[in-house]
Write a protein that holds these residues in place. Structure first.
Motif, mmCIF file in Angstrom:
data_model
loop_
_atom_site.group_PDB
_atom_site.id
_atom_site.type_symbol
_atom_site.label_atom_id
_atom_site.label_comp_id
_atom_site.label_asym_id
_atom_site.label_seq_id
_atom_site.Cartn_x
_atom_site.Cartn_y
_atom_site.Cartn_z
ATOM 1 N N PHE A 86 -33.547 -19.090 9.309
ATOM 2 C CA PHE A 86 -32.625 -18.845 9.177
ATOM 3 C C PHE A 86 -31.856 -17.834 8.405
ATOM 4 N N GLN A 112 -24.735 -16.747 -6.624
ATOM 5 C CA GLN A 112 -25.976 -16.365 -6.347
ATOM 6 C C GLN A 112 -27.545 -16.492 -6.548
ATOM 7 N N ARG A 136 -29.441 -12.345 -4.205
ATOM 8 C CA ARG A 136 -30.181 -12.599 -2.345
ATOM 9 C C ARG A 136 -31.573 -12.110 -2.377
ATOM 10 N N LYS A 189 -31.174 -21.612 -0.111
ATOM 11 C CA LYS A 189 -30.138 -20.990 1.941
ATOM 12 C C LYS A 189 -28.354 -20.684 1.012
ATOM 13 N N LYS A 190 -28.753 -21.407 -0.121
ATOM 14 C CA LYS A 190 -27.320 -21.132 -0.166
ATOM 15 C C LYS A 190 -26.736 -20.014 -1.405
ATOM 16 N N ARG A 200 -26.434 -16.975 1.759
ATOM 17 C CA ARG A 200 -25.058 -17.053 2.624
ATOM 18 C C ARG A 200 -24.263 -16.964 2.276
ATOM 19 N N LYS A 205 -31.341 -15.103 10.932
ATOM 20 C CA LYS A 205 -30.058 -15.225 11.057
ATOM 21 C C LYS A 205 -28.917 -14.626 9.881
ATOM 22 N N GLU A 206 -29.453 -14.777 8.907
ATOM 23 C CA GLU A 206 -27.844 -14.330 7.743
ATOM 24 C C GLU A 206 -28.693 -13.009 7.414
ATOM 25 N N GLU A 242 -33.941 -14.713 -0.921
ATOM 26 C CA GLU A 242 -34.748 -14.527 0.415
ATOM 27 C C GLU A 242 -36.029 -14.441 0.474
#
Length: 478
Positions: free
Chosen positions: A440, A373, A410, A398-399, A402, A443-444, A414
């Motif tokens: 997105f 991350q 993280r 995004k990676k 995820r 969703k994550e 975001e």
């Protein structure tokens, strides 16, 4: 497989040793592990070499070199014999278990069975001491996990804690727990007050039980320094240096202490001495790079309008880059050395090299999830700030998002995505890409309802976008 072979394999799988502890080659650079262990054999006390020879034998197994594995196990056994340890002592369990596995892989079933018989004899002799036997195997497992790679630090901590339940005053298990807690705090970003308090407590206890362990004293000094208890910390550094002034594993932490105290010349002197002892240590070269970079930053801060000494600044920059490059060369899986090298390339306007280095950092296969991350975050920040490529930066953020591990890296991925989405929507409230980015994120973060609404809004403005259609389909199937 015959019935007798199946029975033997079943017996082997019950043993507590490197072959059954789940040490996976994919998480470590095996060549680097082997080099590191061979260096340790030059400097460790003889009694501590037993576990190093055992781990080396397992590394030999990973390399399919069973002849060398036997040689290393014989060296471990010889140390125990020289120490007058009886063959029925629990200290032999690890070595005999590894012997049994190596002979199994050599298709020498008779010798494999012979060592299983010896192990059973130890268990028979240890009737009524089951707790101590369990403590021994848990402690050895903790050290094996700790020495193998950072992926296993959390599990190593659990093993040492289990070992200490039955034998709370064991010096080695306390030393192991203190070491792994310090590494977890540093490498996993464990910066909560509870965790800091725990590391101080376990270090103080480890030093009390291991008064001759100079490395543990240095780790305690670093912790006290972090807590602004400088005078007390310096006392432990001096004590440690009196114990083992030539031990490279101590010198690296002494140098780190001096660097954090702003004593750069002292730190560099200690590191050069350590490098002369272990020239292939990526850690030492990284520490030298950090010293030169901090000296460079200090020079830049002190400029304050005065004409800077450009030659001195150039020299410091070149030295920092040299040692960071050397750190990455010697330890290819050293993630933070990649970050620091890329940072120096940026500072010296070598942006192409910086991007190549960040890219390599994201592609390291042995990196734990939480550090992956961080790699995607830093690469994204570079792409956004220096390459001015917002779309490429978004892909990196995004990676990072995820990866489900919850931590500050993280959160920063975001936050960066939200910032970009808001900027796009501020320019155009109907911007489909901005809405899809917010979708997105939802969703994550497992907010299915909000994610669907946002992707539906994005599709209303860009109805033929395959990415948004696919994301919405996946959400409906959840």
């Amino acid at each position: 497989m015959s019935e007798s072979q199946a029975t033997l394999k079943s017996q082997l799988e019950e043993l507590k040793c490197h072959f059954t502890w789940g040490l996976q080659e994919k998480y470590a650079d095996i060549k680097e592990v082997e080099e590191r262990l061979n260096i340790q054999l030059k400097y460790l006390n003889k009694d501590l070499k037993v576990r190093v020879y055992n781990l080396l034998a397992y590394v030999n197994h990973l390399n399919k070199d069973y002849k060398e594995a036997i040689v290393n196990l014989q060296k471990a056994e010889a140390i125990l014999q020289e120490s007058k340890v009886l063959e029925t002592d629990i200290k032999y369990l690890l070595t005999f278990s590894n012997y049994a596995w190596v002979y199994y892989y050599l298709n020498d079933t008779e010798r494999s069975k012979l060592f299983i018989d010896k192990i059973n004899a130890i268990y028979t002799q240890s009737k009524g001491l089951e707790d101590l036997v369990q403590s021994e195997t848990n402690g050895e497992q903790g050290w094996a996990l700790l020495k193998f790679c950072s992926q296993y630090y959390e599990k190593a901590k659990d093993c040492f804690e289990e070992a200490l339940k039955a034998n709370p005053d064991d010096p080695e298990w306390n030393s192991g727990l203190a070491t792994v807690v310090c590494r977890l705090e540093e490498f996993r970003g464990r910066d909560g007050s509870d965790f800091k308090s725990l590391s101080l407590q376990v270090l103080q206890r480890a030093v009390k039980l291991n008064p001759k362990d100079s490395v543990i004293k240095a780790l305690l000094a670093l912790k006290l320094q972090q807590l602004k208890r400088q005078q007390e910390a310096m006392k432990y550094i001096k004590d440690a240096l009196e114990l083992t002034p030539e031990l490279p594993y101590l010198l690296r932490y002494v140098a780190k202490f001096y660097r954090r105290a702003g004593m750069f010349e002292e730190a560099i002197g200690v590191l050069k001495k350590a490098v002369s002892l272990t020239p292939t240590s990526g850690f030492l070269h990284h520490q030298l790079g950090l010293c030169y970079r901090q000296m460079l930053m200090q020079k830049n801060r002190r400029g304050n309008g005065r004409s800077p000494d450009m030659q001195n600044i150039k020299d410091l920059m070149e030295k920092a880059i040299f040692h960071f490059e050397k750190a990455v060369e010697e330890k290819k899986s050293f993630l933070h050395a990649h970050f620091d090298l890329a940072d120096m390339y940026v500072r010296s306007n070598q942006h192409k090299k910086a991007e190549e280095t960040y890219k390599k950092a994201t592609e390291l296969t042995t990196t734990p999830e939480c550090e992956k991350q961080q790699a995607h975050l830093h690469y994204g920040e570079f792409l956004e700030k220096w390459k001015k490529s917002e779309d490429e930066a978004v892909e990196q953020y995004k990676k990072g998002l995820r990866i489900p591990v919850r931590n500050k890296h993280r959160e920063e991925c975001e936050a960066s995505l939200r910032s970009i989405a808001r900027q796009r929507l501020a320019r155009n409230p109907r911007d489909a890409s901005g809405l899809a980015l917010l979708g997105f994120i939802s969703k994550e973060n497992q907010d299915k309802s909000n994610a669907m609404k946002l992707y539906e809004k994005a599709l209303s403005n860009d109805p033929s976008n395959d990415e948004y259609l696919s994301a919405l389909f996946d959400l409906k199937m959840m």
